[in-house]
Design an enzyme around this catalytic site. Sequence first.
Site, PDB file in Angstrom:
ATOM      1  CD  GLU A  52       5.117 -21.670  -2.430  1.00  0.00           C
ATOM      2  OE1 GLU A  52       4.091 -22.177  -2.900  1.00  0.00           O
ATOM      3  OE2 GLU A  52       5.744 -20.744  -3.004  1.00  0.00           O
ATOM      4  CB  ALA A 167     -10.444  19.670 -14.923  1.00  0.00           C
TER       5      ALA A 167
END
Length: 375
Positions: A52, A167
């Site tokens: 703000e 993997a």
Amino acid sequence: MDPERVMRRALTRARARQGRTHPNPAVGAVVFRGDRILGAGGTRPPGGAHAEIVALDRARRRHGEAALRGASLAVTLEPCHHQGRTGPCTAAIREAGIARVFVGTDDPHPAVSGRGLRWLRRVGIRVQRGVLEEECRWHHRGFLSVCERGRPWVALKLAATLDGRIATQSGESQWITGDAARDHVHRLRDHVDAVMVGSGTALRDDPVLTVRRNGSFVRCPIRVLVDSGLRVPVKRSLFQDEHSDRTWVLTGRRAPANRRAAREAAGARLYTVPGQRGVLDLEAALVKLADGGLGSLLVEGGGGLAAALLRRGLVDEVHWFASPSLLGGDAREAIGSLGIGKLGGRPRLIVRSIRRLGQDVYVHGVLPPNPGSPT
């Protein structure tokens, strides 16, 4: 100007600040009058201005003080009404002469929690809350998670073959997915406070866990290593690169003192977490991370850590990258055992999007809260 249209601009500003403001939320704000945007901004790093204030200052510099009198402000999160590192945003809004404030969602933090909106109304400023509330809550999900549940929002990233393998049997994993998918992972890293890996992944892959774009360094999120016995040598990249002070280690009470000292000497921060038989209490670990100021966490591996989080109902969001390839049952699985006896007990995503990234498929979804989970 339509408040929703302005709030979308505020959200754009907020998204640009993600991962760069913790422990503060990445808020966006826009000052406008009629169809004219006067100024916009996002939260600065801790100690800097809130969104703000940035938006008001930019509007003031570009158009003068008088232009703010009677103008409107759109902000993604309720303005603060307390003195912290910076002054209350509510007072700055009033002093600027803002006549109307549009708010995306309430701030549940105990220091705010409706006080900002009530004070603004009390001093004569018109307030409309709930503008694009769903979108604003989604953007602020990390901050809201800490306030409402006491732990960060946890996103799990998995890159696997079609048969769910990460993997080969020998451990080769680079690369399961293609360039487009890996680029997207770096974008995900760029928008979170921290990236987490387990000790197995750190030992096998020696990851750096930084954000890179086109081969160039962008930023280093906090890097969280789950290593109950401090098995990962201090010679690995997480402790040896120029960002070692951004490495946080979750470890057990019985971890050797000399290993603790070596990692702290390298600049890492250690958090001692309760656990049993070398297995850390992940709920307690996440609470410690929240206490350390982290609101959003991207978990990148491995399969055991992913399974442990899923079993405890601690995963909120999933990013699954599927490669159109197969490795077979002797390869390493993306997720370890979940102990599911019946189909009705399986974690089930609410899918937000499915799309192609090069030759890979990307599935993004959220996991609804598990009623059986302690969280």
